[in-house]
Design an enzyme around this catalytic site. Sequence first.
Site: not given
Length: 380
Positions: A67-68, A71, A164
């Site tokens: 997930h990170e 980004h 987010d």
Amino acid sequence: MIGQSIRVGRIRGIEVGVHYSWFIIFFLITLSLTTRFASEHPHWSLAEHYAVGIATSLLFFVSILLHELAHSLVALAKQIPVRSITLFVFGGVAQIAREPDRPLTEFQIAIAGPAASALLWVGFGAAAALAGHRFEHVAALAGWLSSINLVLALFNLLPGFPLDGGRVFRAALWHFTGNLAKATRIAARAGQVVGYAFIVFGIWTGFTVNWFGGLWFAFIGWFLLNAAQESVLQVSVRSALTGLTAEDVMSSECATVAGDRSLGDLIEREVLRTGGRCFLVSSNGRIEGLVTLHQVKTVPREQWSRTPIHAVMTPLDRLRVVGPETAITEVLQMMERDDINQVPVTRSGRLLGLITREHLLRVIAAHLEFGDRPPVRAPR
């Protein structure tokens, strides 16, 4: 945060670390999963319960890392440096070096994380369906990971900064108002509302349903509340410093000491009398480097009298220097990124002044006290 973490490797040049608090939540999640699997699959052995519980917990944190990483990869594609990714008690955080330069970039970076979690929800769900009863352990593991990634995606889409969804909200506000600072303040206020809502819900849950679950919701709310408040402060600082350059903030009256003097003499005659914490070091009228109190403390006290200053100083060619026209916001970012307390200001190799963290903090405090207003430049 990476400074309080265990470094586990690098991905695309991004340092990945595990914060010490991660071990607490890893233990709790593993324990919860083991209990869950023991209840749902009582015919499994104790070893199977623990093995599947640990594997599921590890893959959960791999999901957070992905997930990170989503980004981070989008930020890198937009030429925005990423300092690190850290897993900690509340999940994970990617430390991006600077703010995006336009709303669309902010939106793309923000939405990448929930999109990655949504893909993992679909992927693990498909794996659970394919495993079926033939591969019961895989089905149980993948089923839980599918559900938790959906929760992760939806939770992060809540419209409260710095989640987010809050960043997506900020991107929209930025697009319509044309003002990043104003958009950040509004989105952060929404983040505070979300934080308070989680705290209230956690307290209610703790008294009526489950005390541990309620406590956890309250802690999440407290974390969001603090993160939102910190975001408001950060944007206020950036707004206050906008327009200032290194030349505006630097001190041109830097104490200079001879490099052949001893550390003991420096402490006795300079530090204890003036309270100074850093000094320029010269030899035959030429600046050779910089010495700080931190560097002095690395030498045992009994050796101060026979250790010259130039033995511990940082040579001038190894110092991080900036030009007088450098924006002070860039200087602040460099201090934070490289964990340095002093930055010399030079022009064509000639020293003009010095910016210290202590002095910069006083400048920030003064601007925050008297409000955001254009800097008034004094004649030089």
